[in-house]
Design a protein around this motif. Structure first.
Motif, short mmCIF file in Angstrom:
data_model
loop_
_atom_site.label_atom_id
_atom_site.label_comp_id
_atom_site.label_asym_id
_atom_site.label_seq_id
_atom_site.Cartn_x
_atom_site.Cartn_y
_atom_site.Cartn_z
N VAL A 75 -6.89 -55.45 -11.74
CA VAL A 75 -7.87 -54.36 -11.81
C VAL A 75 -9.17 -54.74 -11.09
N SER A 76 -9.66 -55.95 -11.30
CA SER A 76 -10.91 -56.37 -10.64
C SER A 76 -10.73 -56.44 -9.13
N SER A 77 -9.53 -56.81 -8.67
CA SER A 77 -9.26 -56.85 -7.22
C SER A 77 -9.33 -55.46 -6.62
N ILE B 50 -1.06 -54.06 -5.56
CA ILE B 50 0.19 -54.82 -5.59
C ILE B 50 0.09 -55.95 -6.61
N SER B 51 -1.12 -56.50 -6.77
CA SER B 51 -1.29 -57.57 -7.76
C SER B 51 -1.03 -57.05 -9.17
N ALA C 103 1.32 -54.85 -9.79
CA ALA C 103 2.78 -54.87 -9.89
C ALA C 103 3.29 -56.27 -10.21
N VAL C 104 2.65 -57.27 -9.59
CA VAL C 104 3.01 -58.65 -9.91
C VAL C 104 2.71 -58.95 -11.37
N ALA C 105 1.56 -58.45 -11.85
CA ALA C 105 1.23 -58.62 -13.27
C ALA C 105 2.25 -57.92 -14.16
N GLY C 106 2.74 -56.77 -13.71
CA GLY C 106 3.75 -56.05 -14.47
C GLY C 106 5.04 -56.85 -14.60
N VAL C 107 5.45 -57.49 -13.51
CA VAL C 107 6.66 -58.33 -13.57
C VAL C 107 6.45 -59.48 -14.54
N SER D 210 -2.89 -49.70 -14.10
CA SER D 210 -2.65 -50.77 -15.07
C SER D 210 -1.79 -50.28 -16.24
N LEU D 211 -2.15 -49.11 -16.78
CA LEU D 211 -1.37 -48.55 -17.90
C LEU D 211 0.05 -48.20 -17.46
N GLY D 212 0.15 -47.56 -16.28
CA GLY D 212 1.47 -47.18 -15.78
C GLY D 212 2.35 -48.39 -15.54
N THR D 213 1.75 -49.44 -14.95
CA THR D 213 2.51 -50.67 -14.68
C THR D 213 2.99 -51.30 -15.99
#
Length: 402
Positions: A32-34, A285-286, A288-292, A375-378
Protein backbone atom coordinates in the motif's frame (compact mmCIF):
# COMPACT_ATOMS: atom_id res chain seq x y z
CA UNK A 1 -22.78 -16.00 14.91
CA UNK A 2 -23.12 -12.29 15.60
CA UNK A 3 -20.81 -9.69 14.07
CA UNK A 4 -19.29 -8.93 17.47
CA UNK A 5 -18.53 -12.63 17.95
CA UNK A 6 -16.90 -12.80 14.53
CA UNK A 7 -14.76 -9.76 15.41
CA UNK A 8 -13.65 -11.29 18.75
CA UNK A 9 -12.89 -14.63 17.10
CA UNK A 10 -10.75 -13.00 14.41
CA UNK A 11 -8.92 -10.77 16.90
CA UNK A 12 -8.13 -13.69 19.17
CA UNK A 13 -6.78 -15.62 16.17
CA UNK A 14 -4.60 -12.68 15.09
CA UNK A 15 -3.31 -11.95 18.61
CA UNK A 16 -2.68 -15.64 19.25
CA UNK A 17 -0.25 -15.86 16.31
CA UNK A 18 1.60 -12.56 16.52
CA UNK A 19 4.56 -13.46 14.33
CA UNK A 20 2.29 -14.62 11.51
CA UNK A 21 0.09 -11.54 11.90
CA UNK A 22 3.00 -9.09 11.84
CA UNK A 23 4.46 -10.81 8.78
CA UNK A 24 1.24 -10.44 6.81
CA UNK A 25 0.65 -6.88 8.04
CA UNK A 26 4.14 -5.90 6.89
CA UNK A 27 3.59 -7.41 3.45
CA UNK A 28 0.33 -5.51 2.95
CA UNK A 29 1.72 -2.27 4.40
CA UNK A 30 4.70 -2.30 2.02
CA UNK A 31 2.40 -2.80 -0.96
CA UNK A 32 0.00 0.00 0.00
CA UNK A 33 2.77 2.48 0.86
CA UNK A 34 4.49 1.70 -2.47
CA UNK A 35 1.31 2.54 -4.37
CA UNK A 36 0.99 5.83 -2.50
CA UNK A 37 4.61 6.87 -2.95
CA UNK A 38 4.85 6.06 -6.66
CA UNK A 39 1.53 7.67 -7.55
CA UNK A 40 2.53 10.73 -5.50
CA UNK A 41 5.76 11.03 -7.49
CA UNK A 42 3.81 10.69 -10.76
CA UNK A 43 1.30 13.33 -9.66
CA UNK A 44 4.13 15.59 -8.54
CA UNK A 45 5.75 15.28 -11.96
CA UNK A 46 2.47 16.25 -13.63
CA UNK A 47 2.12 19.30 -11.38
CA UNK A 48 5.74 20.27 -12.00
CA UNK A 49 5.24 20.21 -15.77
CA UNK A 50 2.02 22.24 -15.37
CA UNK A 51 3.87 24.86 -13.33
CA UNK A 52 6.68 25.03 -15.86
CA UNK A 53 4.20 25.65 -18.67
CA UNK A 54 2.50 28.34 -16.61
CA UNK A 55 5.89 30.01 -16.13
CA UNK A 56 6.22 30.29 -19.89
CA UNK A 57 3.42 32.83 -19.86
CA UNK A 58 -0.33 32.77 -20.36
CA UNK A 59 -2.38 32.44 -23.56
CA UNK A 60 0.76 31.32 -25.38
CA UNK A 61 1.09 30.08 -28.95
CA UNK A 62 4.35 28.91 -30.50
CA UNK A 63 4.96 29.29 -34.24
CA UNK A 64 7.57 26.95 -35.71
CA UNK A 65 8.97 27.08 -39.25
CA UNK A 66 7.97 24.09 -41.32
CA UNK A 67 4.68 22.23 -41.50
CA UNK A 68 4.62 19.10 -39.36
CA UNK A 69 2.50 16.50 -41.06
CA UNK A 70 1.93 12.76 -41.17
CA UNK A 71 2.99 11.16 -44.42
CA UNK A 72 2.20 7.73 -45.79
CA UNK A 73 4.03 4.53 -45.07
CA UNK A 74 4.04 1.92 -42.37
CA UNK A 75 4.26 3.33 -39.75
CA UNK A 76 3.38 6.98 -40.53
CA UNK A 77 6.38 9.29 -40.56
CA UNK A 78 6.42 12.78 -39.05
CA UNK A 79 8.03 15.22 -41.46
CA UNK A 80 8.46 18.94 -41.82
CA UNK A 81 8.72 21.05 -44.94
CA UNK A 82 11.66 23.48 -45.01
CA UNK A 83 10.77 27.17 -44.81
CA UNK A 84 12.27 30.37 -43.42
CA UNK A 85 10.37 32.26 -40.72
CA UNK A 86 11.57 35.87 -40.81
CA UNK A 87 11.52 38.91 -38.58
CA UNK A 88 9.14 40.57 -41.05
CA UNK A 89 6.75 37.64 -40.55
CA UNK A 90 6.80 38.27 -36.80
CA UNK A 91 6.18 42.00 -37.32
CA UNK A 92 3.19 41.18 -39.54
CA UNK A 93 1.71 38.91 -36.85
CA UNK A 94 1.85 41.73 -34.31
CA UNK A 95 -0.69 43.69 -36.41
CA UNK A 96 -3.50 41.23 -35.66
CA UNK A 97 -6.13 42.40 -33.14
CA UNK A 98 -6.23 38.89 -31.62
CA UNK A 99 -2.53 39.05 -30.73
CA UNK A 100 -1.21 41.04 -27.78
CA UNK A 101 2.54 40.46 -28.05
CA UNK A 102 5.00 38.78 -30.40
CA UNK A 103 8.53 37.65 -29.58
CA UNK A 104 10.66 36.33 -32.47
CA UNK A 105 13.48 34.09 -31.29
CA UNK A 106 16.85 32.91 -32.52
CA UNK A 107 18.60 30.36 -30.33
CA UNK A 108 22.23 29.35 -30.24
CA UNK A 109 24.98 28.28 -27.88
CA UNK A 110 28.12 30.34 -27.54
CA UNK A 111 30.94 31.10 -25.07
CA UNK A 112 30.28 34.19 -22.96
CA UNK A 113 33.31 35.69 -21.25
CA UNK A 114 34.33 38.58 -19.01
CA UNK A 115 37.96 39.03 -18.12
CA UNK A 116 39.40 35.59 -17.41
CA UNK A 117 36.02 33.98 -16.78
CA UNK A 118 34.19 32.18 -19.55
CA UNK A 119 31.00 30.14 -19.66
CA UNK A 120 29.19 28.40 -22.53
CA UNK A 121 25.48 29.22 -22.34
CA UNK A 122 22.36 29.60 -24.46
CA UNK A 123 22.25 32.89 -26.31
CA UNK A 124 18.75 34.01 -27.22
CA UNK A 125 18.02 36.60 -29.85
CA UNK A 126 14.68 38.33 -29.36
CA UNK A 127 12.91 41.66 -28.94
CA UNK A 128 11.30 43.71 -26.18
CA UNK A 129 8.19 41.54 -26.63
CA UNK A 130 9.89 38.60 -24.93
CA UNK A 131 9.73 40.45 -21.60
CA UNK A 132 5.93 40.49 -21.60
CA UNK A 133 5.39 37.12 -23.26
CA UNK A 134 7.56 35.28 -20.73
CA UNK A 135 6.48 37.46 -17.76
CA UNK A 136 10.10 38.26 -16.92
CA UNK A 137 11.32 40.52 -14.11
CA UNK A 138 14.48 42.58 -13.87
CA UNK A 139 16.92 42.43 -10.99
CA UNK A 140 18.68 45.54 -12.23
CA UNK A 141 18.90 47.62 -15.38
CA UNK A 142 16.45 47.27 -18.23
CA UNK A 143 15.39 44.76 -20.86
CA UNK A 144 15.91 45.07 -24.61
CA UNK A 145 14.50 48.39 -25.81
CA UNK A 146 11.50 48.77 -28.09
CA UNK A 147 12.53 49.58 -31.64
CA UNK A 148 13.02 48.25 -35.14
CA UNK A 149 13.70 44.50 -34.71
CA UNK A 150 15.63 44.36 -37.99
CA UNK A 151 18.31 46.66 -36.61
CA UNK A 152 20.77 45.00 -34.29
CA UNK A 153 22.76 46.47 -31.43
CA UNK A 154 25.66 45.22 -29.34
CA UNK A 155 23.70 45.05 -26.07
CA UNK A 156 22.83 42.09 -23.84
CA UNK A 157 20.63 41.18 -20.90
CA UNK A 158 21.99 38.33 -18.78
CA UNK A 159 20.41 36.02 -16.22
CA UNK A 160 21.32 36.27 -12.55
CA UNK A 161 23.11 32.89 -12.62
CA UNK A 162 25.31 33.97 -15.54
CA UNK A 163 25.94 37.33 -13.83
CA UNK A 164 27.17 35.57 -10.67
CA UNK A 165 29.42 33.25 -12.67
CA UNK A 166 31.02 36.08 -14.63
CA UNK A 167 31.00 39.01 -12.22
CA UNK A 168 30.61 37.46 -8.76
CA UNK A 169 29.40 40.13 -6.34
CA UNK A 170 30.54 42.99 -8.58
CA UNK A 171 28.11 45.03 -10.66
CA UNK A 172 27.48 44.01 -14.26
CA UNK A 173 25.58 47.00 -15.66
CA UNK A 174 27.57 48.93 -18.24
CA UNK A 175 30.31 46.30 -18.39
CA UNK A 176 31.28 44.73 -21.68
CA UNK A 177 31.24 41.00 -22.17
CA UNK A 178 32.27 38.92 -25.14
CA UNK A 179 29.81 36.59 -26.83
CA UNK A 180 31.52 34.33 -29.33
CA UNK A 181 34.34 36.89 -29.54
CA UNK A 182 32.10 39.94 -30.12
CA UNK A 183 31.72 42.68 -27.52
CA UNK A 184 28.32 43.40 -25.95
CA UNK A 185 27.37 45.92 -23.28
CA UNK A 186 25.33 44.54 -20.37
CA UNK A 187 22.19 46.68 -19.94
CA UNK A 188 20.22 44.48 -17.54
CA UNK A 189 20.16 41.44 -15.26
CA UNK A 190 17.11 39.20 -15.01
CA UNK A 191 15.62 38.53 -11.59
CA UNK A 192 16.20 35.16 -9.93
CA UNK A 193 12.57 34.03 -10.15
CA UNK A 194 12.25 34.76 -13.86
CA UNK A 195 13.05 32.62 -16.82
CA UNK A 196 12.24 29.16 -15.53
CA UNK A 197 10.25 27.24 -18.09
CA UNK A 198 10.11 24.05 -20.10
CA UNK A 199 13.18 23.62 -22.26
CA UNK A 200 14.85 26.97 -21.53
CA UNK A 201 16.37 28.65 -18.47
CA UNK A 202 16.90 32.36 -18.99
CA UNK A 203 18.68 32.63 -15.62
CA UNK A 204 21.76 31.05 -17.19
CA UNK A 205 21.42 32.68 -20.60
CA UNK A 206 22.17 35.88 -22.44
CA UNK A 207 19.48 37.76 -24.39
CA UNK A 208 20.53 39.94 -27.32
CA UNK A 209 18.60 41.68 -30.15
CA UNK A 210 17.20 39.20 -32.65
CA UNK A 211 18.90 40.76 -35.70
CA UNK A 212 22.24 40.69 -33.89
CA UNK A 213 21.72 37.02 -33.07
CA UNK A 214 20.96 36.22 -36.70
CA UNK A 215 24.28 37.74 -37.73
CA UNK A 216 26.12 36.10 -34.84
CA UNK A 217 24.86 32.60 -35.68
CA UNK A 218 24.46 33.17 -39.44
CA UNK A 219 20.80 32.15 -39.14
CA UNK A 220 18.42 33.86 -41.59
CA UNK A 221 15.44 31.90 -40.25
CA UNK A 222 13.91 32.33 -36.80
CA UNK A 223 13.96 29.42 -34.40
CA UNK A 224 10.48 30.17 -33.05
CA UNK A 225 7.99 32.98 -32.76
CA UNK A 226 6.28 33.14 -29.39
CA UNK A 227 2.85 34.76 -29.55
CA UNK A 228 0.65 35.88 -26.68
CA UNK A 229 -3.05 35.93 -27.56
CA UNK A 230 -5.25 38.79 -26.39
CA UNK A 231 -6.94 36.69 -23.70
CA UNK A 232 -7.84 33.00 -23.35
CA UNK A 233 -10.94 33.30 -25.55
CA UNK A 234 -8.82 34.88 -28.28
CA UNK A 235 -6.51 31.84 -28.64
CA UNK A 236 -8.52 30.17 -31.48
CA UNK A 237 -8.78 33.52 -33.32
CA UNK A 238 -5.07 34.18 -32.82
CA UNK A 239 -4.20 30.71 -34.16
CA UNK A 240 -6.34 31.29 -37.25
CA UNK A 241 -4.87 34.77 -37.73
CA UNK A 242 -1.31 33.40 -37.56
CA UNK A 243 -2.03 30.76 -40.20
CA UNK A 244 -3.89 33.18 -42.49
CA UNK A 245 -1.26 35.94 -42.26
CA UNK A 246 1.68 33.64 -42.88
CA UNK A 247 -0.12 31.79 -45.68
CA UNK A 248 -0.64 35.13 -47.41
CA UNK A 249 3.00 36.12 -46.91
CA UNK A 250 4.30 32.70 -48.05
CA UNK A 251 2.59 32.60 -51.45
CA UNK A 252 -0.47 30.68 -50.30
CA UNK A 253 1.50 27.89 -48.63
CA UNK A 254 0.63 26.80 -45.09
CA UNK A 255 4.24 26.08 -44.20
CA UNK A 256 4.34 26.76 -40.45
CA UNK A 257 3.17 24.84 -37.40
CA UNK A 258 1.23 26.56 -34.63
CA UNK A 259 1.14 24.86 -31.22
CA UNK A 260 -1.03 26.24 -28.44
CA UNK A 261 0.00 26.12 -24.80
CA UNK A 262 -3.27 24.38 -23.89
CA UNK A 263 -2.65 21.65 -26.47
CA UNK A 264 0.89 21.04 -25.17
CA UNK A 265 -0.33 20.98 -21.59
CA UNK A 266 -3.15 18.57 -22.42
CA UNK A 267 -0.72 16.23 -24.16
CA UNK A 268 1.68 16.23 -21.22
CA UNK A 269 -1.18 15.73 -18.76
CA UNK A 270 -2.40 12.72 -20.72
CA UNK A 271 1.07 11.18 -20.90
CA UNK A 272 1.93 11.82 -17.26
CA UNK A 273 -1.54 10.74 -16.07
CA UNK A 274 -1.10 7.43 -17.88
CA UNK A 275 2.41 7.11 -16.46
CA UNK A 276 1.06 7.69 -12.93
CA UNK A 277 -1.50 4.93 -13.41
CA UNK A 278 1.21 2.65 -14.81
CA UNK A 279 3.63 3.11 -11.91
CA UNK A 280 0.72 2.73 -9.49
CA UNK A 281 -0.17 -0.55 -11.19
CA UNK A 282 3.43 -1.72 -10.95
CA UNK A 283 3.41 -0.93 -7.25
CA UNK A 284 0.13 -2.81 -6.89
CA UNK A 285 1.94 -5.95 -8.04
CA UNK A 286 3.59 -5.97 -4.62
CA UNK A 287 0.09 -6.33 -3.17
CA UNK A 288 -0.39 -9.45 -5.29
CA UNK A 289 2.88 -10.80 -3.93
CA UNK A 290 1.61 -10.01 -0.43
CA UNK A 291 -1.59 -11.87 -1.29
CA UNK A 292 0.34 -14.99 -2.25
CA UNK A 293 2.24 -14.75 1.03
CA UNK A 294 -1.02 -14.44 2.98
CA UNK A 295 -2.49 -17.43 1.14
CA UNK A 296 0.46 -19.62 2.01
CA UNK A 297 0.53 -18.47 5.63
CA UNK A 298 -3.23 -19.05 5.94
CA UNK A 299 -2.88 -22.55 4.48
CA UNK A 300 -0.34 -23.29 7.21
CA UNK A 301 -2.68 -21.70 9.75
CA UNK A 302 -5.54 -23.98 8.67
CA UNK A 303 -3.40 -27.07 9.25
CA UNK A 304 -2.39 -25.75 12.68
CA UNK A 305 -5.97 -24.91 13.69
CA UNK A 306 -7.70 -28.16 12.70
CA UNK A 307 -8.81 -28.87 16.27
CA UNK A 308 -10.35 -25.41 16.53
CA UNK A 309 -12.17 -25.87 13.22
CA UNK A 310 -13.37 -29.33 14.25
CA UNK A 311 -14.77 -27.92 17.50
CA UNK A 312 -16.68 -25.25 15.63
CA UNK A 313 -18.18 -27.86 13.33
CA UNK A 314 -18.99 -30.15 16.23
CA UNK A 315 -21.13 -27.45 17.89
CA UNK A 316 -23.08 -26.93 14.66
CA UNK A 317 -21.24 -24.29 12.63
CA UNK A 318 -22.02 -24.82 8.94
CA UNK A 319 -19.44 -24.70 6.17
CA UNK A 320 -20.46 -21.21 5.12
CA UNK A 321 -19.85 -19.97 8.68
CA UNK A 322 -16.31 -21.39 8.71
CA UNK A 323 -15.69 -19.85 5.29
CA UNK A 324 -16.91 -16.45 6.49
CA UNK A 325 -14.78 -16.59 9.64
CA UNK A 326 -11.56 -17.13 7.72
CA UNK A 327 -12.46 -14.55 5.07
CA UNK A 328 -13.28 -12.06 7.83
CA UNK A 329 -9.88 -12.74 9.39
CA UNK A 330 -8.20 -12.11 6.02
CA UNK A 331 -10.25 -8.93 5.56
CA UNK A 332 -9.17 -7.62 8.96
CA UNK A 333 -5.55 -8.36 8.15
CA UNK A 334 -5.79 -6.57 4.82
CA UNK A 335 -7.55 -3.57 6.36
CA UNK A 336 -5.02 -3.25 9.19
CA UNK A 337 -2.19 -3.63 6.67
CA UNK A 338 -3.76 -0.93 4.49
CA UNK A 339 -4.02 1.45 7.46
CA UNK A 340 -0.37 0.90 8.40
CA UNK A 341 0.60 1.27 4.72
CA UNK A 342 -1.31 4.54 4.39
CA UNK A 343 0.44 5.92 7.46
CA UNK A 344 3.85 4.87 6.09
CA UNK A 345 2.99 6.15 2.62
CA UNK A 346 1.86 9.60 3.76
CA UNK A 347 4.91 9.80 6.03
CA UNK A 348 7.11 9.02 3.02
CA UNK A 349 5.34 11.68 0.92
CA UNK A 350 5.83 14.21 3.71
CA UNK A 351 9.52 13.28 3.88
CA UNK A 352 9.95 13.76 0.11
CA UNK A 353 8.07 17.07 0.21
CA UNK A 354 10.38 18.25 3.00
CA UNK A 355 13.53 17.09 1.20
CA UNK A 356 12.40 18.49 -2.18
CA UNK A 357 10.48 21.70 -1.42
CA UNK A 358 10.54 22.85 -5.06
CA UNK A 359 8.95 19.62 -6.30
CA UNK A 360 5.13 19.80 -5.93
CA UNK A 361 4.66 16.20 -4.82
CA UNK A 362 1.11 15.24 -3.90
CA UNK A 363 -1.04 12.14 -3.50
CA UNK A 364 -3.89 11.94 -6.05
CA UNK A 365 -7.28 11.62 -4.35
CA UNK A 366 -7.93 8.20 -5.84
CA UNK A 367 -4.64 6.60 -4.74
CA UNK A 368 -5.50 5.87 -1.05
CA UNK A 369 -8.93 4.55 -2.09
CA UNK A 370 -7.49 2.36 -4.85
CA UNK A 371 -4.67 1.07 -2.62
CA UNK A 372 -7.06 0.17 0.21
CA UNK A 373 -9.56 -1.46 -2.16
CA UNK A 374 -6.78 -3.44 -3.85
CA UNK A 375 -5.46 -4.55 -0.46
CA UNK A 376 -8.90 -5.78 0.66
CA UNK A 377 -9.59 -7.43 -2.69
CA UNK A 378 -6.21 -9.16 -2.69
CA UNK A 379 -6.71 -10.42 0.87
CA UNK A 380 -10.15 -11.85 0.11
CA UNK A 381 -9.20 -13.41 -3.23
CA UNK A 382 -6.02 -15.11 -2.05
CA UNK A 383 -7.54 -16.29 1.24
CA UNK A 384 -10.51 -17.93 -0.41
CA UNK A 385 -8.62 -21.21 -1.03
CA UNK A 386 -7.46 -21.59 2.62
CA UNK A 387 -10.92 -20.63 3.87
CA UNK A 388 -12.56 -23.13 1.52
CA UNK A 389 -10.17 -25.86 2.66
CA UNK A 390 -11.02 -25.11 6.30
CA UNK A 391 -14.75 -25.22 5.55
CA UNK A 392 -14.43 -28.68 3.93
CA UNK A 393 -12.60 -30.33 6.84
CA UNK A 394 -14.35 -33.37 8.36
CA UNK A 395 -15.26 -32.47 11.98
CA UNK A 396 -14.24 -35.85 13.40
CA UNK A 397 -10.87 -35.91 11.63
CA UNK A 398 -10.31 -32.24 12.46
CA UNK A 399 -10.93 -32.84 16.18
CA UNK A 400 -8.45 -35.66 16.02
CA UNK A 401 -5.94 -33.30 14.39
CA UNK A 402 -5.89 -35.17 11.05
Amino acid sequence: MRLADVFRFCMSALVGARARTWLMLLAMAIGVSSVLLLTAVGEGTRRYVNNQFMNLGSHLLIVMPGKLETTGGQPPILSATEVDLTIDDAVALAQSQSIRRVAPMVLGNAPVSYGQRERSVNVIGSTAGLYGVRKLKMLSGRFLPVGDPTRGAAIAVIGDTLKTELFGSSGALGERIRIDGQKFQVIGVLKEASGSGVGMDLRDSAVIPVATAQNLFDSPSLFRVMVEADGHNAIPRAEKAIIDILRTRHNGEEDVTVITQDAMLETFNTILGTLTLAVGGIAAISLAVAGVLIMNVMLVAVSQRKTEIGLLKAIGSPRIQILRLFLAEACMLALLGAIVGLILGFAGVWGLATALPDFPIGVPFWAPIAATATSLGTGLVFCFIPARRAAKLDPVLALAGH
